[in-house]
Motif scaffolding. Structure first.
Motif, short mmCIF file in Angstrom:
data_model
loop_
_atom_site.label_atom_id
_atom_site.label_comp_id
_atom_site.label_asym_id
_atom_site.label_seq_id
_atom_site.Cartn_x
_atom_site.Cartn_y
_atom_site.Cartn_z
N PRO A 264 27.23 4.16 -20.82
CA PRO A 264 29.37 4.55 -21.96
C PRO A 264 28.89 3.96 -23.22
O PRO A 264 28.66 4.76 -24.23
N PRO A 265 28.17 2.98 -23.48
CA PRO A 265 27.86 2.76 -24.98
C PRO A 265 27.05 4.02 -25.82
O PRO A 265 27.04 4.19 -26.95
N CYS B 18 41.96 13.46 -25.83
CA CYS B 18 41.54 12.28 -24.43
C CYS B 18 41.23 12.27 -23.65
O CYS B 18 40.66 11.01 -23.30
N LEU B 19 40.68 13.43 -23.74
CA LEU B 19 39.83 13.21 -21.86
C LEU B 19 37.77 12.58 -22.41
O LEU B 19 37.70 12.20 -21.03
N PRO B 20 37.18 12.95 -23.92
CA PRO B 20 36.01 12.51 -23.76
C PRO B 20 35.71 10.82 -23.30
O PRO B 20 35.77 10.07 -23.16
N HIS B 21 37.33 10.11 -23.67
CA HIS B 21 37.78 8.87 -23.80
C HIS B 21 38.24 8.33 -22.40
O HIS B 21 37.81 7.18 -21.75
N VAL C 110 34.81 8.30 -20.21
CA VAL C 110 33.55 7.06 -20.48
C VAL C 110 34.48 6.40 -19.93
O VAL C 110 33.48 5.34 -19.28
N VAL C 111 35.08 5.98 -20.05
CA VAL C 111 35.93 4.83 -19.25
C VAL C 111 36.11 4.86 -17.89
O VAL C 111 35.67 4.56 -17.12
N SER C 112 36.34 6.30 -17.07
CA SER C 112 36.01 6.09 -15.77
C SER C 112 34.83 5.63 -15.36
O SER C 112 34.62 5.03 -13.98
N LEU C 113 33.76 6.62 -15.98
CA LEU C 113 32.32 5.82 -15.56
C LEU C 113 31.96 4.57 -15.41
O LEU C 113 31.66 4.11 -14.79
N PHE C 114 32.19 4.23 -16.38
CA PHE C 114 32.19 2.46 -16.54
C PHE C 114 32.98 2.06 -15.53
O PHE C 114 32.36 1.13 -14.93
#
Length: 196
Positions: free
Chosen positions: A165-166, A124-127, A130-134
């Motif tokens: 992020p992408p 879960c943490l990688p997703h 990335v969402v938090s960065l975006f």
């Protein structure tokens, strides 16, 4: 992604039925449809604006706030309408992600073994990263005060939230593959030897 993680961790025995091909098609259609309508709304608004301050943007893509700076008309109603639609869409996605991850973390913290919790968190943490960065960079880009705005800062923030992020997403998810990890280690060792 958050719903996929939620079902995989919180309801693993129902994964095949809850995330079958029909559910995936519906979720993809909803994402594509809402993205298309959102883009259509912005495109229609952009083409209806008269530009009187030239047509050169200080960005690497046509970002809405930069286009509004070039506009002659002070159509605050359009800006407020676009802002309301953007906030509603973003807030809906944000709430869905937060609720999913609260449920995931509650389920993970109930896992008795340390190894099981580590495996679930590593999924879960990688997703979430990335969402938090975006989200954090996009919020900064659109909600920062104009007093700290500069063309170079705007460009840097736009690159971070639109390109990073992408680009990082496939790298993060592929790092779970052992063969790719080994190939990356060999590449790093080779580069290190070349520098010596």
């Amino acid at each position: 992604m958050s719903y996929d993680r939620y079902v995989a961790i919180c309801q693993p025995l129902h994964y095949g039925t809850l995330l079958g091909s029909r559910a995936c098609v519906h979720m993809a259609a909803a994402a594509w449809g809402s993205g298309f309508l959102y883009a259509l709304l912005h495109t229609a608004n952009t083409f209806s604006l008269p530009l009187c301050q030239g047509n050169v943007l200080d960005q690497f893509f046509c970002e809405i706030p930069q286009i509004l700076k070039l506009s002659c008309s002070h159509s605050y109603l359009r800006e407020v309408g676009l802002l309301v639609v953007s906030v509603c869409l973003s807030f809906g996605c944000f709430v869905f992600i937060v609720v999913s991850y609260v449920q995931i973390f509650r389920a993970v913290l109930r896992i008795p073994s340390e190894q099981g919790r580590h495996k679930a968190f590593s999924t879960c943490l990688p997703h979430l990263a990335v969402v938090s960065l975006f989200v954090s960079t996009a919020v900064f880009a659109y909600l920062k005060p104009s007093s700290i705005s500069s063309p170079s800062l705007d460009l840097m923030v736009a690159v971070v939230y639109s390109v990073v992020p992408p680009a990082v997403n496939p790298l993060i998810y592929s790092m779970r593959n052992q063969e790719l990890k080994e190939a990356l280690k060999k590449l790093i060792q080779w580069v290190h030897l070349q520098q010596l």
